[in-house]
Design a protein around this motif. Structure first.
Motif, PDB file in Angstrom:
ATOM      1  N   ASP A 139       0.816  -1.216   0.000  1.00  0.00           N
ATOM      2  CA  ASP A 139       0.000   0.000   0.000  1.00  0.00           C
ATOM      3  C   ASP A 139       0.852   1.269   0.000  1.00  0.00           C
ATOM      4  O   ASP A 139       0.330   2.370  -0.204  1.00  0.00           O
ATOM      5  CB  ASP A 139      -0.924   0.021   1.227  1.00  0.00           C
ATOM      6  CG  ASP A 139      -1.866  -1.171   1.269  1.00  0.00           C
ATOM      7  OD1 ASP A 139      -2.323  -1.598   0.192  1.00  0.00           O
ATOM      8  OD2 ASP A 139      -2.136  -1.677   2.380  1.00  0.00           O
ATOM      9  N   VAL A 140       2.140   1.127   0.242  1.00  0.00           N
ATOM     10  CA  VAL A 140       3.041   2.281   0.317  1.00  0.00           C
ATOM     11  C   VAL A 140       3.240   2.870  -1.078  1.00  0.00           C
ATOM     12  O   VAL A 140       3.413   2.141  -2.063  1.00  0.00           O
ATOM     13  CB  VAL A 140       4.393   1.874   0.935  1.00  0.00           C
ATOM     14  CG1 VAL A 140       5.385   3.038   0.901  1.00  0.00           C
ATOM     15  CG2 VAL A 140       4.189   1.394   2.366  1.00  0.00           C
ATOM     16  N   ASP A 141       3.226   4.181  -1.158  1.00  0.00           N
ATOM     17  CA  ASP A 141       3.408   4.885  -2.430  1.00  0.00           C
ATOM     18  C   ASP A 141       4.863   4.800  -2.882  1.00  0.00           C
ATOM     19  O   ASP A 141       5.755   5.370  -2.257  1.00  0.00           O
ATOM     20  CB  ASP A 141       2.987   6.351  -2.259  1.00  0.00           C
ATOM     21  CG  ASP A 141       3.431   7.223  -3.419  1.00  0.00           C
ATOM     22  OD1 ASP A 141       3.579   6.696  -4.537  1.00  0.00           O
ATOM     23  OD2 ASP A 141       3.618   8.434  -3.199  1.00  0.00           O
ATOM     24  N   THR A 142       5.094   4.094  -3.975  1.00  0.00           N
ATOM     25  CA  THR A 142       6.435   4.013  -4.559  1.00  0.00           C
ATOM     26  C   THR A 142       6.553   4.857  -5.822  1.00  0.00           C
ATOM     27  O   THR A 142       7.618   4.891  -6.445  1.00  0.00           O
ATOM     28  CB  THR A 142       6.782   2.546  -4.894  1.00  0.00           C
ATOM     29  OG1 THR A 142       5.795   2.020  -5.799  1.00  0.00           O
ATOM     30  CG2 THR A 142       6.825   1.692  -3.630  1.00  0.00           C
ATOM     31  N   LEU A 143       5.470   5.542  -6.201  1.00  0.00           N
ATOM     32  CA  LEU A 143       5.487   6.384  -7.396  1.00  0.00           C
ATOM     33  C   LEU A 143       5.936   7.804  -7.068  1.00  0.00           C
ATOM     34  O   LEU A 143       6.872   8.334  -7.669  1.00  0.00           O
ATOM     35  CB  LEU A 143       4.093   6.409  -8.034  1.00  0.00           C
ATOM     36  CG  LEU A 143       3.935   7.271  -9.293  1.00  0.00           C
ATOM     37  CD1 LEU A 143       4.824   6.740 -10.411  1.00  0.00           C
ATOM     38  CD2 LEU A 143       2.470   7.299  -9.739  1.00  0.00           C
ATOM     39  N   LYS A 144       5.279   8.414  -6.081  1.00  0.00           N
ATOM     40  CA  LYS A 144       5.604   9.785  -5.678  1.00  0.00           C
ATOM     41  C   LYS A 144       6.328   9.838  -4.334  1.00  0.00           C
ATOM     42  O   LYS A 144       6.795  10.899  -3.931  1.00  0.00           O
ATOM     43  CB  LYS A 144       4.318  10.615  -5.571  1.00  0.00           C
ATOM     44  CG  LYS A 144       3.505  10.701  -6.847  1.00  0.00           C
ATOM     45  CD  LYS A 144       4.156  11.598  -7.861  1.00  0.00           C
ATOM     46  CE  LYS A 144       3.241  11.820  -9.057  1.00  0.00           C
ATOM     47  NZ  LYS A 144       3.878  12.663 -10.084  1.00  0.00           N
ATOM     48  N   HIS A 145       6.355   8.687  -3.652  1.00  0.00           N
ATOM     49  CA  HIS A 145       6.974   8.602  -2.323  1.00  0.00           C
ATOM     50  C   HIS A 145       6.346   9.605  -1.351  1.00  0.00           C
ATOM     51  O   HIS A 145       7.032  10.263  -0.571  1.00  0.00           O
ATOM     52  CB  HIS A 145       8.491   8.811  -2.418  1.00  0.00           C
ATOM     53  CG  HIS A 145       9.157   7.858  -3.363  1.00  0.00           C
ATOM     54  ND1 HIS A 145       9.356   6.523  -3.063  1.00  0.00           N
ATOM     55  CD2 HIS A 145       9.635   8.041  -4.625  1.00  0.00           C
ATOM     56  CE1 HIS A 145       9.942   5.923  -4.088  1.00  0.00           C
ATOM     57  NE2 HIS A 145      10.122   6.818  -5.051  1.00  0.00           N
ATOM     58  N   ALA A 177      -5.201   0.507   0.242  1.00  0.00           N
ATOM     59  CA  ALA A 177      -5.660  -0.645   1.025  1.00  0.00           C
ATOM     60  C   ALA A 177      -7.120  -0.973   0.727  1.00  0.00           C
ATOM     61  O   ALA A 177      -7.510  -2.149   0.675  1.00  0.00           O
ATOM     62  CB  ALA A 177      -5.467  -0.368   2.516  1.00  0.00           C
ATOM     63  N   LEU A 178      -7.935   0.045   0.519  1.00  0.00           N
ATOM     64  CA  LEU A 178      -9.339  -0.188   0.175  1.00  0.00           C
ATOM     65  C   LEU A 178      -9.458  -0.940  -1.147  1.00  0.00           C
ATOM     66  O   LEU A 178     -10.258  -1.874  -1.276  1.00  0.00           O
ATOM     67  CB  LEU A 178     -10.079   1.146   0.090  1.00  0.00           C
ATOM     68  CG  LEU A 178     -10.339   1.877   1.412  1.00  0.00           C
ATOM     69  CD1 LEU A 178     -10.857   3.283   1.135  1.00  0.00           C
ATOM     70  CD2 LEU A 178     -11.322   1.109   2.287  1.00  0.00           C
ATOM     71  N   ALA A 179      -8.664  -0.536  -2.126  1.00  0.00           N
ATOM     72  CA  ALA A 179      -8.710  -1.204  -3.427  1.00  0.00           C
ATOM     73  C   ALA A 179      -8.160  -2.623  -3.340  1.00  0.00           C
ATOM     74  O   ALA A 179      -8.705  -3.556  -3.946  1.00  0.00           O
ATOM     75  CB  ALA A 179      -7.921  -0.394  -4.451  1.00  0.00           C
ATOM     76  N   ARG A 180      -7.100  -2.795  -2.575  1.00  0.00           N
ATOM     77  CA  ARG A 180      -6.468  -4.119  -2.446  1.00  0.00           C
ATOM     78  C   ARG A 180      -7.406  -5.128  -1.794  1.00  0.00           C
ATOM     79  O   ARG A 180      -7.396  -6.318  -2.141  1.00  0.00           O
ATOM     80  CB  ARG A 180      -5.179  -3.985  -1.631  1.00  0.00           C
ATOM     81  CG  ARG A 180      -4.487  -5.302  -1.318  1.00  0.00           C
ATOM     82  CD  ARG A 180      -3.163  -5.084  -0.606  1.00  0.00           C
ATOM     83  NE  ARG A 180      -3.291  -4.274   0.591  1.00  0.00           N
ATOM     84  CZ  ARG A 180      -3.689  -4.728   1.783  1.00  0.00           C
ATOM     85  NH1 ARG A 180      -4.021  -6.015   1.928  1.00  0.00           N
ATOM     86  NH2 ARG A 180      -3.758  -3.917   2.829  1.00  0.00           N
ATOM     87  N   GLY A 229     -12.230  -9.634  -4.818  1.00  0.00           N
ATOM     88  CA  GLY A 229     -11.541  -9.958  -6.062  1.00  0.00           C
ATOM     89  C   GLY A 229     -10.233  -9.219  -6.227  1.00  0.00           C
ATOM     90  O   GLY A 229      -9.512  -9.431  -7.207  1.00  0.00           O
ATOM     91  N   GLY A 230      -9.919  -8.323  -5.274  1.00  0.00           N
ATOM     92  CA  GLY A 230      -8.633  -7.639  -5.297  1.00  0.00           C
ATOM     93  C   GLY A 230      -8.591  -6.417  -6.198  1.00  0.00           C
ATOM     94  O   GLY A 230      -9.620  -5.934  -6.700  1.00  0.00           O
TER      95      GLY A 230
END
Length: 300
Positions: free
Chosen positions: A78-84, A115-118, A122-123
């Motif tokens: 769930d951690v943002d790895t795109l914009k950090h 986390a809501l989307a994950r 069905g994921g």
């Protein structure tokens, strides 16, 4: 003669639409009860929408009718790895889904939205498919949403489409309640943590706000969706790609003046920054830094 009259009418309407000075690059204000466009600027330009995305995320989550008391554990994925981007929601925390939704909407927390989307039935793949169906159902023909947070610049829409999204979101009591909460205390790993609304106008004196969501990325600029009531009118405003939070707030102030019938809204000038006091409940005063303003000259 009829064609000439129509052309004159269109030019007058266009002039009226741009009579209010805006810092936001795209603006649309619509009267909710009639659908009448009150103010417009580049309403059909397709642009990144940042965390305004989270209104769509919330609707899709609520449509699934999951157990809102179920605990969701915040995961490393769930951690943002795109914009950090930073988050006050630690990995490993177990939080009730209703509180995760609160964090995603009110505080615009990216880990919460992810986390809501994950944990959608069905994921994440099923969540993405549900988002596409929701976009189609709302007739948002110029909208693409590829992920739940708004961090991706590929999440794009228009002010016109976002008015449709806001109108739909306003039919969800949980969304209207959460987005108009000035703050909330949520238990995180056994400790009470206070979180605040990212829209500082929520709870401010003189503002009757029925729905709110802010957004910001470098690509999208400062964005805002609000449903407001003023002088007996209900209106939805969409502001996209403002250069600063102060500009976004001043645009909202100008729009409120227009809805109230003020013929001389506040205008930005290029220099002399100042602070404007925005009164809030409980005797507190919020200080919002904006640029010094002036009244437009008559006929200018």
């Amino acid at each position: 003669m009829k064609k000439l009259f129509a052309a004159v009418l269109m030019s007058v309407s266009a002039a009226a639409a741009f009579a209010v000075p805006f810092g936001s690059q795209s603006v649309l204000v619509v009267e909710d009860d009639t659908g009448k466009v009150l103010l417009e600027k580049n309403a059909d330009s397709v642009v990144p929408i940042a965390s305004l995305t989270k209104l769509m995320t919330a609707m899709v989550i609520l449509d699934a009718k999951q157990d809102m008391d179920e605990l969701i554990e915040i995961d490393k994925s769930d951690v943002d790895t795109l914009k950090h981007s930073t988050s006050r929601v630690p990995v490993g925390a177990s939080i009730a889904r209703r509180d995760v939704l609160q964090l995603a909407l009110m505080s615009s927390d990216n880990r919460a939205a992810a986390a809501l989307a994950r944990t959608y039935p069905g994921g994440s793949v099923a969540f993405g498919a549900a988002v596409k169906r929701k976009i189609a159902a709302l007739g948002m023909t110029q909208t693409v949403i590829e992920e739940p947070t708004g961090l991706s610049p590929q999440n794009r829409s228009t002010a016109a489409d976002l008015v449709k999204m806001a109108s739909a979101a306003a039919n969800y009591p949980d969304i209207t309640r959460i987005t108009t909460d000035p703050k909330d205390i949520i238990k995180i790993k056994g400790r009470d943590v206070e979180y605040h609304n990212t829209n500082r106008l929520v709870g401010a004196k003189g503002w009757d706000i029925g729905l709110s969501k802010t957004g910001y990325t470098q690509e999208a600029g400062r964005c805002l969706i609000m449903r407001v009531k003023a002088a007996g009118k209900n209106a939805t405003m969409v502001l996209l790609n403002a250069g600063a939070n102060s500009v976004r707030i001043l645009d909202a102030l100008n729009i409120r003046r227009h809805v109230l019938g003020d013929s001389a809204p506040t205008a930005l000038t290029a220099d002399n920054p100042m602070r404007v006091k925005v009164s809030s409940g409980g005797g507190r005063v919020k200080h919002v830094k904006v640029r010094r303003h002036r009244r437009p000259k008559t006929g200018a």
